[in-house]
Design a protein around this motif. Structure first.
Motif, mmCIF file in Angstrom:
data_model
loop_
_atom_site.group_PDB
_atom_site.id
_atom_site.type_symbol
_atom_site.label_atom_id
_atom_site.label_comp_id
_atom_site.label_asym_id
_atom_site.label_seq_id
_atom_site.Cartn_x
_atom_site.Cartn_y
_atom_site.Cartn_z
ATOM 1 N N ARG A 2 3.236 26.042 -22.852
ATOM 2 C CA ARG A 2 2.657 26.507 -21.587
ATOM 3 C C ARG A 2 3.748 26.722 -20.564
ATOM 4 N NH1 ARG A 2 -1.171 27.138 -23.769
ATOM 5 N NH2 ARG A 2 -2.924 25.834 -24.318
ATOM 6 N N ARG A 3 3.914 27.969 -20.159
ATOM 7 C CA ARG A 3 4.817 28.319 -19.065
ATOM 8 C C ARG A 3 6.198 27.685 -19.219
ATOM 9 N NH1 ARG A 3 2.192 29.538 -13.508
ATOM 10 N NH2 ARG A 3 3.966 30.920 -13.809
ATOM 11 N N ALA A 4 6.744 27.791 -20.411
ATOM 12 C CA ALA A 4 8.016 27.136 -20.699
ATOM 13 C C ALA A 4 9.181 27.971 -20.175
ATOM 14 C CB ALA A 4 8.164 26.921 -22.202
ATOM 15 N N THR A 5 10.052 27.297 -19.419
ATOM 16 C CA THR A 5 11.243 27.947 -18.878
ATOM 17 C C THR A 5 12.446 27.071 -19.180
ATOM 18 O OG1 THR A 5 10.036 29.060 -17.108
ATOM 19 C CG2 THR A 5 12.375 28.683 -16.729
ATOM 20 N N LYS A 6 13.555 27.722 -19.543
ATOM 21 C CA LYS A 6 14.793 26.974 -19.773
ATOM 22 C C LYS A 6 15.957 27.689 -19.109
ATOM 23 C CE LYS A 6 17.801 24.104 -21.454
ATOM 24 N NZ LYS A 6 17.835 22.693 -21.019
ATOM 25 N N HIS A 7 16.608 27.012 -18.197
ATOM 26 C CA HIS A 7 17.819 27.543 -17.566
ATOM 27 C C HIS A 7 19.027 26.842 -18.167
ATOM 28 C CE1 HIS A 7 15.261 29.313 -14.484
ATOM 29 N NE2 HIS A 7 14.750 28.132 -14.230
ATOM 30 N N TYR A 8 20.081 27.623 -18.422
ATOM 31 C CA TYR A 8 21.403 27.035 -18.700
ATOM 32 C C TYR A 8 22.288 27.465 -17.545
ATOM 33 C CZ TYR A 8 20.118 26.241 -23.606
ATOM 34 O OH TYR A 8 19.526 25.818 -24.765
ATOM 35 N N LYS A 15 11.708 32.388 -20.122
ATOM 36 C CA LYS A 15 11.117 32.479 -18.790
ATOM 37 C C LYS A 15 9.603 32.496 -18.915
ATOM 38 C CE LYS A 15 12.251 36.336 -16.868
ATOM 39 N NZ LYS A 15 13.274 37.270 -16.463
ATOM 40 N N ASP A 16 8.976 31.392 -18.522
ATOM 41 C CA ASP A 16 7.529 31.384 -18.399
ATOM 42 C C ASP A 16 6.827 31.762 -19.712
ATOM 43 O OD1 ASP A 16 5.759 30.650 -16.539
ATOM 44 O OD2 ASP A 16 5.534 32.606 -15.586
ATOM 45 N N VAL A 17 7.303 31.210 -20.814
ATOM 46 C CA VAL A 17 6.737 31.561 -22.122
ATOM 47 C C VAL A 17 5.481 30.739 -22.393
ATOM 48 C CG1 VAL A 17 7.099 31.462 -24.624
ATOM 49 C CG2 VAL A 17 8.920 32.315 -23.126
ATOM 50 N N THR A 18 4.378 31.441 -22.602
ATOM 51 C CA THR A 18 3.134 30.790 -22.998
ATOM 52 C C THR A 18 2.759 31.317 -24.371
ATOM 53 O OG1 THR A 18 2.355 30.458 -20.738
ATOM 54 C CG2 THR A 18 0.673 30.541 -22.456
ATOM 55 N N LEU A 19 2.520 30.404 -25.298
ATOM 56 C CA LEU A 19 2.348 30.785 -26.692
ATOM 57 C C LEU A 19 1.373 29.825 -27.357
ATOM 58 C CD1 LEU A 19 3.477 32.466 -29.108
ATOM 59 C CD2 LEU A 19 5.281 30.758 -29.293
ATOM 60 N N ASP A 20 0.339 30.357 -27.980
ATOM 61 C CA ASP A 20 -0.614 29.540 -28.719
ATOM 62 C C ASP A 20 -0.466 29.836 -30.197
ATOM 63 O OD1 ASP A 20 -2.466 27.763 -27.408
ATOM 64 O OD2 ASP A 20 -3.048 29.513 -26.204
ATOM 65 N N GLY A 53 7.610 23.415 -17.777
ATOM 66 C CA GLY A 53 6.615 23.829 -18.763
ATOM 67 C C GLY A 53 6.227 22.694 -19.691
ATOM 68 N N GLU A 54 5.287 22.981 -20.585
ATOM 69 C CA GLU A 54 4.749 21.940 -21.469
ATOM 70 C C GLU A 54 4.703 22.412 -22.911
ATOM 71 O OE1 GLU A 54 0.804 20.989 -20.190
ATOM 72 O OE2 GLU A 54 1.458 20.333 -18.194
ATOM 73 N N ILE A 55 4.821 21.454 -23.825
ATOM 74 C CA ILE A 55 4.608 21.731 -25.244
ATOM 75 C C ILE A 55 3.570 20.741 -25.759
ATOM 76 C CG2 ILE A 55 5.655 21.789 -27.545
ATOM 77 C CD1 ILE A 55 8.338 22.380 -26.011
ATOM 78 N N ILE A 56 2.545 21.281 -26.374
ATOM 79 C CA ILE A 56 1.430 20.452 -26.810
ATOM 80 C C ILE A 56 1.188 20.696 -28.297
ATOM 81 C CG2 ILE A 56 -1.063 20.053 -26.526
ATOM 82 C CD1 ILE A 56 -0.419 21.364 -23.583
ATOM 83 N N GLU A 59 -3.594 17.741 -29.516
ATOM 84 C CA GLU A 59 -3.959 17.527 -28.116
ATOM 85 C C GLU A 59 -2.887 16.746 -27.369
ATOM 86 O OE1 GLU A 59 -8.314 17.476 -27.765
ATOM 87 O OE2 GLU A 59 -7.286 19.294 -28.450
ATOM 88 N N THR A 60 -1.751 16.519 -28.039
ATOM 89 C CA THR A 60 -0.754 15.616 -27.476
ATOM 90 C C THR A 60 0.408 16.371 -26.848
ATOM 91 O OG1 THR A 60 -1.286 14.177 -29.320
ATOM 92 C CG2 THR A 60 0.633 13.576 -28.006
ATOM 93 N N ARG A 61 0.728 16.013 -25.640
ATOM 94 C CA ARG A 61 1.891 16.602 -25.001
ATOM 95 C C ARG A 61 3.147 15.959 -25.584
ATOM 96 N NH1 ARG A 61 3.206 17.485 -18.588
ATOM 97 N NH2 ARG A 61 5.272 18.309 -19.044
ATOM 98 N N VAL A 62 4.063 16.788 -26.109
ATOM 99 C CA VAL A 62 5.222 16.237 -26.825
ATOM 100 C C VAL A 62 6.554 16.523 -26.156
ATOM 101 C CG1 VAL A 62 4.041 16.357 -29.079
ATOM 102 C CG2 VAL A 62 5.512 18.264 -28.330
ATOM 103 N N ASP A 63 6.568 17.323 -25.081
ATOM 104 C CA ASP A 63 7.877 17.765 -24.584
ATOM 105 C C ASP A 63 8.712 16.648 -23.970
ATOM 106 O OD1 ASP A 63 5.561 19.085 -22.732
ATOM 107 O OD2 ASP A 63 7.115 18.157 -21.490
ATOM 108 N N GLN A 64 8.119 15.470 -23.766
ATOM 109 C CA GLN A 64 8.925 14.345 -23.281
ATOM 110 C C GLN A 64 9.367 13.427 -24.430
ATOM 111 O OE1 GLN A 64 9.742 14.303 -20.084
ATOM 112 N NE2 GLN A 64 8.424 16.067 -19.630
ATOM 113 N N LEU A 65 8.877 13.706 -25.640
ATOM 114 C CA LEU A 65 9.192 12.826 -26.773
ATOM 115 C C LEU A 65 10.509 13.221 -27.433
ATOM 116 C CD1 LEU A 65 5.708 12.717 -28.615
ATOM 117 C CD2 LEU A 65 6.649 11.036 -27.011
#
Ligand SMILES: Nc1ncnc2c1ncn2[C@@H]1O[C@H](COP(=O)(O)OP(=O)(O)O)[C@@H](O)[C@H]1O
Ligand SMILES: [Mg+2]
Length: 360
Positions: A2-8, A15-20, A53-56, A59-65
Motif C-alpha cells: 500500500r502506497r509504498a515509497t522508497k527514497h535513497y 513511488k506510491d506503489v500499490t499492488l495486490d 507505506g505498508e506491506i501486508i 491480514e498481517t502487516r509485515v513491513d516492520q518485521l
C-alpha cells in the motif's frame, strides 16, 4: 503493498506503489533497468526498509518485521547457493535455521529434490551442477519450508535462450503444483507474458499498468507499455479530427492515418501505435482506411517470419512482420508495395488537456 515509497538520498526508487497479489497468483514485475523492480522485491522480502507505506501478507502487516519473521521464499540473483555445501545441505539450510528436527529435514529435502527432478543430485556441490540444475536447487531451497509467498528476482537471467525457455515452463509447473503466491521480476517482456497470470509494468518507480498478458498486449494503457510490451510501430503527430472512438492524426511526414483513441494521463505528444503483425501488405490491404504506397527499405529474415521496413513518407517508416509461408512472394529492398492497417488495429494515445483536436 500500500502506497509504498522508497527514497535513497535524493533518488526515489519506488513511488506510491500499490499492488495486490491474489492468493496462488503468479505476478510478474516487468520494466527496464532502474525502474524499481528489485527495490519492490527487497522491500517485500524485508532486506530494504520502506520510506513510507505498508506491506501486508494475508491480514498481517509485515513491513516492520525482520526478513526471517516474514517467512518468504526468495530466489535472488545475488543470493547464490552456498558453494561449499552440497545441494541437499543447501536445501536443508532454511529448515535447520528454523530448528526442524533432523529426521523431518531429511524427508522434506528428499521430497523437494524430487519435485525439482533432481532426486539423485543431493550429494553434489553447486560447482558440479549445470546452471539450470543450480537454479532448480535454489528454487527447492526457497520452497522447502512451505512459505506462503515466493519472490523470484530475474531467476533465469543468466541462462541461454533454450535453457531459459525450458526453465520457464518448469517454473510455471512447480508454481502451479505448489499453489504458492509468486512475484517474479524480469526485464524480458516475452518471459513475462509467457509465464505470468498478471504482469505489472514498472516505469520510473511506478506501476504504469497491471493486467493479464493479453490485456497488456492488446490494450496498452500508455505509449510506454505499448513500446515495452511487444514490438510496435509508433507515429508521432497531431490529432486532426476525433469522431466517436476514431481519431485521425497527421504525422510529421504528412501522412494522415486513423486509429482508436485512448486518452492518457501522461504528458507528451499524440502518438499512434500499430503492431507489426497487424500491418497488411499487397493484396491484403484491400480498401482499409489506412493505405499507402510504400517502398521496401530493409528486409530481415527471422525464420518463422520476415520483417520488412517500409517507407511511406520522407519521415515515416513502418515495420511489417509477415508470416513466412511458401505461397507468399518475397519482397526485396527497393520494391514498391501497397501497405496499410485497419483503424481498429491502431491505438492513438492522446494526452489529456492536449487541446489539439477538435470534436466533430
Ligand atoms: N542501495 C541503493 N542506493 C542508491 N540508489 C539505489 C539503491 N538501490 C537502487 N537504487 C536506485 O533506485 C532505482 C531503482 O533501482 P532498482 O529497484 O534496482 O531497479 P530495477 O531492479 O528495476 O533495475 C535506480 O535508480 C537505482 O539506481
Ligand atoms: Mg533489478
Amino acid at each position: 503493498m500500500r502506497r509504498a515509497t522508497k527514497h535513497y538520498g535524493g533518488i526515489t526508487a519506488i513511488k506510491d506503489v500499490t499492488l495486490d497479489v491474489k492468493p496462488g497468483e503468479f505476478l510478474t514485475l516487468l520494466g527496464p533497468s532502474g525502474s524499481g523492480k528489485t527495490t519492490t522485491m527487497m522491500a517485500v522480502a524485508g532486506f530494504t526498509e520502506l520510506s513510507s507505506g505498508e506491506i501486508i501478507i494475508d491480514e498481517t502487516r509485515v513491513d516492520q518485521l525482520p526478513p526471517n519473521r516474514r517467512n518468504i521464499g526468495v530466489v535472488f540473483q545475488h543470493l547464490a547457493l552456498f558453494p561449499h555445501m552440497s545441494a541437499a545441505d543447501n536445501v536443508a539450510f532454511p529448515l535447520r535455521m528454523r530448528g526442524v528436527p533432523n529426521e523431518q529435514v531429511r524427508t522434506r529435502v528428499r521430497r523437494v529434490l524430487e519435485l525439482v527432478e533432481l532426486p539423485t543430485f543431493g550429494d553434489r556441490l553447486p560447482a558440479q551442477l549445470s546452471g539450470g540444475q543450480q537454479q532448480r536447487v535454489a528454487f527447492a531451497r526457497a520452497v522447502v519450508f512451505d512459505p506462503p509467498v515466493l519472490l523470484l528476482d530475474e531467476p533465469l537471467g543468466a541462462m541461454d535462450r533454450k535453457l531459459r525457455e525450458s526453465m520457464q515452463a518448469e517454473l510455471k509447473r512447480l508454481q502451479r503444483q505448489l499453489g504458492i503466491t509468486t512475484i517474479m521480476v524480469t526485464h524480458d517482456q516475452e518471459e513475462a507474458l509467457t509465464i505470468s497470470d498478471r504482469v505489472a509494468v514498472m516505469n520510473n518507480g511506478e506501476i504504469e499498468q497491471i493486467g493479464a498478458p493479453e490485456d497488456l498486449y492488446e490494450n496498452p494503457a500508455t505509449p510506454f507499455v505499448a513500446d515495452f510490451v511487444g514490438d510496435s510501430n509508433r507515429f508521432v503527430g497531431t490529432a486532426r479530427t476525433v469522431a466517436g472512438e476514431l481519431c485521425t492524426i497527421l504525422t510529421s511526414g504528412a501522412v494522415e492515418c486513423m486509429g482508436q483513441v485512448r486518452h492518457v494521463r501522461h504528458a507528451g505528444t499524440t502518438a499512434m501505435v500499430v503492431r507489426p503483425e497487424r500491418v497488411l501488405v499487397a493484396s491484403e490491404v484491400g480498401d482499409v482506411a489506412n493505405r499507402f504506397d510504400g517502398v521496401v527499405e530493409d528486409v530481415t529474415y527471422a525464420g518463422g517470419s520476415i520483417k520488412y521496413v517500409i517507407r511511406i513518407s520522407a519521415a515515416d517508416t513502418l515495420v511489417a512482420r509477415i508470416r513466412n509461408v511458401r505461397h507468399r512472394p518475397r519482397l526485396r529492398v527497393g520494391d514498391a508495395i501497397r501497405v496499410g492497417w485497419k483503424p481498429e488495429d491502431a491505438i492513438v494515445f492522446m494526452p489529456e488537456n492536449s487541446g489539439g483536436a477538435h470534436q466533430n
